[in-house]
Scaffold this active site. Structure first.
Site, PDB file in Angstrom:
ATOM      1  CG  ASN A 400     -57.267 -42.586 -34.004  1.00 38.49           C
ATOM      2  OD1 ASN A 400     -57.200 -41.461 -33.524  1.00 38.49           O
ATOM      3  ND2 ASN A 400     -56.312 -43.275 -34.502  1.00 38.49           N
ATOM      4  CG  ASP A 401     -60.726 -41.594 -37.443  1.00 35.92           C
ATOM      5  OD1 ASP A 401     -59.794 -41.391 -37.455  1.00 35.92           O
ATOM      6  OD2 ASP A 401     -61.225 -42.456 -38.150  1.00 35.92           O
TER       7      ASP A 401
END
Lengths: 474, 114
Positions: A400-401
Site C-alpha cells: 500500500n504505502d
C-alpha cells in the site's frame, strides 16, 4: 604466557573471519559460506576461551560448570526458535536476538563493576577511572539496546499497537532522562558507587523504552538496524573493559556497518535518520487525511476474480508489486504459481520490489526466494520504475504505502518524498487487499480510488488461488 | 604490556581502524541482502559470549555468579540464534537464476525414481 599468545592469535583469526564473512554477505553466492565461516570462527574462539588464563576456568570448577550449563541451555532454546519461527516473523526474531546481546554486554559491565579485582587483574593495567568509564559505556548502551529491542519486538509481534505512541512533551522527557543518565554515569565514575551504577542501568532501560515508543509503523525496521549497531558498540565497550581485541573488532565492525546500513535504509524511504527517529512518523495521519476531507465518501471499484483473471491473461506486461500483506498470508508460493501461469501464456511478468517492502529491507526478496522465484524476475525499484508506463497491469499484492502517489503529489503527506514504485503509471492497477484499512504507515492511498484501479478484497492466498483459476479459464 | 595510557591508545587504534573496515565492507552490499546482512552482523556481535565467559570464570559470590550466568545465557542465545537464523535465510539464496527450478524438477524426478 605462551598460552595467552596462542589464544590471542585464535581471536585474531576469528576477527579476520568476521570481516571476510561480512564481505561475503555482499554477494548472494558467497553469503552463506561467509556466515558459516563466521559461525565456525565463533565456535573456535569460544572453545579457546575455556583455556584463556584470564577466565581462570582451571581454578574455578563451579564457574566452569555453570558457564557450560548456561551455554547448553542457551543453545537448546535458541536453535529450535531460530529454526521454527516463520519467515514473516524474522524481524521480531532479529530484534530479540539483538536485545539479548545488548543485555549480555550490560551484564558484563555490571559484574566487572561489582568485582574490584577486574579493574586491576585483567590485561593491561590502567587507571581505574578509564576502566569505570568503559564499563559504564557498555552498561548504558547495552541497557538501551536491550529494552529498546524488547519494545520493538512487542510492537512487531503486535502485542501493543505498531503505531507511534506519543504524549505531550515527549522529546523534553526523553531529553531529561538522557541528561539524567549522563549525570548519574558521571557521578558513578567519580564515586565508584554501586547504587548509582544500578540507578544508571535502570534509567538506561527506561530510555530504551521511551526512545522506541514514538517510533512506529514502517520505521521499526530502521530502528532494529540502529539497535543492532548499538549492541555492536556495547560489545566493543565490553572489549575495552576486558582488554579483548576480538570483542573490540567484532563489536566495532557491527557498530560501524550497522550505522551505515541504518542510514541507507532511511535514505531508501527518502528521509533523514533523525527524521525517522524523532518525528513520530504517522502521528500526523489524521491531520493529513482530514485535509483531504473526501476519504470516507469516495467510491472504490471492486472486481471479481474472473474479471481480473481475464485482464491479466490478455495483458502483454504485468508487474507484480508485493508487500507485507503477501507475507502475512503466506501466499508467496501461490503468487509464483500465478506468475508462472501468466508466463506460460506468453505474458511478460516481473516483480517490482520496493527497498522497504515487507518489514525489513530485502525482506521481500527473502520471502520470494523461499518460494523459489528466480532472481532475474525480481527488479529493484529504480530498475522497475522506467518500465511502469509500458505495463498493462500493475498487480499490487498486499502492498500500500510503497505505491502511494501521495509520496510524489501531496507535499503535506507524512510520506511525501519517499520513493515509490509508480504503479499509478500502469494502464490498469489491481489491488489485492484484505480491507480498506490503510497501510502500515496509516495513510490513505488515493490510488485506491482511481478509476483505473480494481480492488479484490480478501486474504491474499485465497484471492490469488481464485485468480489462478480465473486465468486458467480465461 | 606496561604503561597506563599506551594500552588504552592501542585499543583505541584498533577501534578506529575497525570503524573504517566496517564502513568499507558493507558499502557494496546490494539491498536484496540487507536483511541477511543485518541478521549476520547481529550474530557476529554475539561473540560477546567470549566476554561473558571471561567474567563468568572470574565471578565470585552469589550476585556475580548469577549475573555472569545470565550474561553467558543471553550471549549464547544471541550467537547461536543469530547464526542459525541467518543460515536459514541464506539457504534460500543458494541457487542462481533458473537453477532453482531445475533443481526442484531434478528433486522431483529423483523422488519419482525412488
Amino acid at each position: 604466557m605462551t598460552l595467552t599468545i596462542w589464544i590471542n592469535l585464535i581471536y585474531l583469526l576469528a576477527a579476520i573471519a568476521f570481516i571476510v564473512a561480512l564481505k561475503g554477505l555482499s554477494s548472494p553466492k558467497q553469503a552463506r559460506n561467509g556466515n558459516l565461516l563466521a559461525a565456525g570462527a565463533a565456535v573456535i574462539a569460544v572453545g579457546a576461551t575455556f583455556f584463556n588464563p584470564e577466565a581462570h576456568f582451571s581454578h574455578h570448577t563451579t564457574n566452569l560448570i555453570l558457564a557450560i550449563v548456561a551455554m547448553v541451555l542457551g543453545a537448546v532454546i535458541a536453535v529450535p526458535v531460530a529454526r521454527l519461527v516463520k519467515m514473516t516473523a524474522m524481524p521480531q526474531l532479529v530484534a530479540i536476538f539483538n536485545g539479548v546481546g545488548g543485555g549480555a554486554a550490560a551484564l558484563i559491565s555490571i559484574v566487572v563493576f561489582l568485582s574490584d579485582a577486574h579493574l586491576h587483574d585483567l590485561g593491561a593495567p590502567k587507571p581505574a577511572t578509564y576502566a569505570i568509564v568503559e564499563a559504564m559505556l557498555g552498561l548504558l548502551i547495552g541497557c538501551v539496546s536491550f529494552s529498546g529491542s524488547a519494545i520493538a519486538f512487542i510492537k512487531l509481534q503486535e502485542l501493543i499497537t505498531g503505531r507511534p505512541i506519543t504524549y505531550a512533551g515527549q522529546q523534553v522527557i526523553n531529553g531529561l532522562v538522557g541528561l539524567g543518565i549522563v549525570g548519574l554515569a558521571v557521578a558513578t565514575v567519580l564515586t565508584d558507587s554501586v547504587p548509582l551504577m544500578i540507578g544508571t542501568a535502570i534509567l538506561s532501560l527506561v530510555l530504551g523504552v521511551i526512545f522506541v515508543l514514538p517510533i512506529g509503523g514502517a520505521d521499526v525496521p530502521v530502528l532494529i538496524s540502529l539497535l543492532n549497531a548499538f549492541t555492536g558498540l556495547a560489545v566493543a565497550a565490553s572489549g575495552f573493559t576486558l582488554n579483548n581485541n576480538l570483542l573490540i573488532i567484532a563489536g566495532t565492525l557491527v557498530g560501524a556497518s550497522g550505522i551505515l546500513l541504518t542510514r541507507m535504509m532511511s535514505k531508501a524511504m527518502g528521509r533523514s535518520l533523525s527524521n525517522v527517529l524523532f518525528s513520530a512518523f504517522g502521528s500526523v495521519v489524521t491531520a493529513a487525511g482530514g485535509a483531504d476531507g473526501t476519504g470516507e465518501t469516495r467510491q472504490v471499484k471492486s472486481g471479481t476474480p474472473e474479471d481480473i483473471g481475464v485482464l491479466l491473461a490478455y495483458a502483454r506486461k504485468v508487474v507484480i508489486i508485493p508487500g507485507y500483506g503477501l507475507a502475512v498470508a503466506q501466499a508467496q508460493h501461490t503468487l509464483r504459481e500465478l506468475a508462472d501461469l501468466l508466463m506460460e501464456k506468453g505474458v511478460e511478468v516481473f516483480y517490482a520490489i520496493h527497498p522497504v517492502a515487507g518489514r525489513m529491507p530485502g525482506h521481500m526478496n527473502v520471502l520470494l526466494a523461499e518460494a523459489n522465484v528466480p532472481y532475474d524476475e525480481l527488479k529493484e525499484m529504480d530498475e522497475a520504475n522506467p518500465e511502469m508506463s509500458t505495463a498493462d497491469v500493475a498487480l499490487v499484492v498486499g502492498a500500500n504505502d510503497t505505491v502511494n502517489p501521495a509520496a510524489k503529489n501531496t507535499p503535506g503527506s507524512p510520506i511525501y518524498g519517499m520513493p515509490i514504485i509508480n504503479a499509478d503509471e500502469a494502464a490498469n492497477v489491481v489491488f489485492l487487499k484484505r480491507s480498506m484499512r490503510p497501510g502500515f504507515a496509516g495513510i490513505d492511498n488515493d490510488l485506491l480510488f482511481d478509476e483505473k484501479t480494481t480492488l479484490l478484497f480478501g486474504d491474499a492466498k485465497d484471492t490469488l488461488s481464485k485468480l489462478v483459476a480465473g486465468v486458467q479459464e480465461a | 604490556m606496561s604503561g597506563n595510557t599506551t594500552g588504552i591508545l592501542e585499543f583505541l587504534t584498533i577501534f578506529v581502524l575497525a570503524v573504517f573496515v566496517g564502513n568499507e565492507v558493507v558499502s557494496r552490499v546490494p539491498s536484496i541482502l540487507h536483511t541477511p546482512l543485518m541478521s549476520g552482523s547481529n550474530a557476529i556481535h554475539g561473540i560477546v559470549l567470549v566476554g561473558a565467559m571471561i567474567v563468568m570464570g572470574t565471578a565470585s559470590g552469589a550476585a556475580q555468579m548469577v549475573l555472569g550466568f545470565l550474561a553467558v545465557l543471553l550471549a549464547t542465545l544471541n550467537i547461536v540464534g543469530g547464526f542459525t537464523v541467518t543460515d536459514r535465510m541464506l539457504e534460500m539464496f543458494k541457487a542462481k537464476p533458473g537453477e532453482n527450478q531445475a533443481r526442484a524438477k531434478g528433486a522431483d524426478t529423483e523422488g519419482g525414481a525412488k
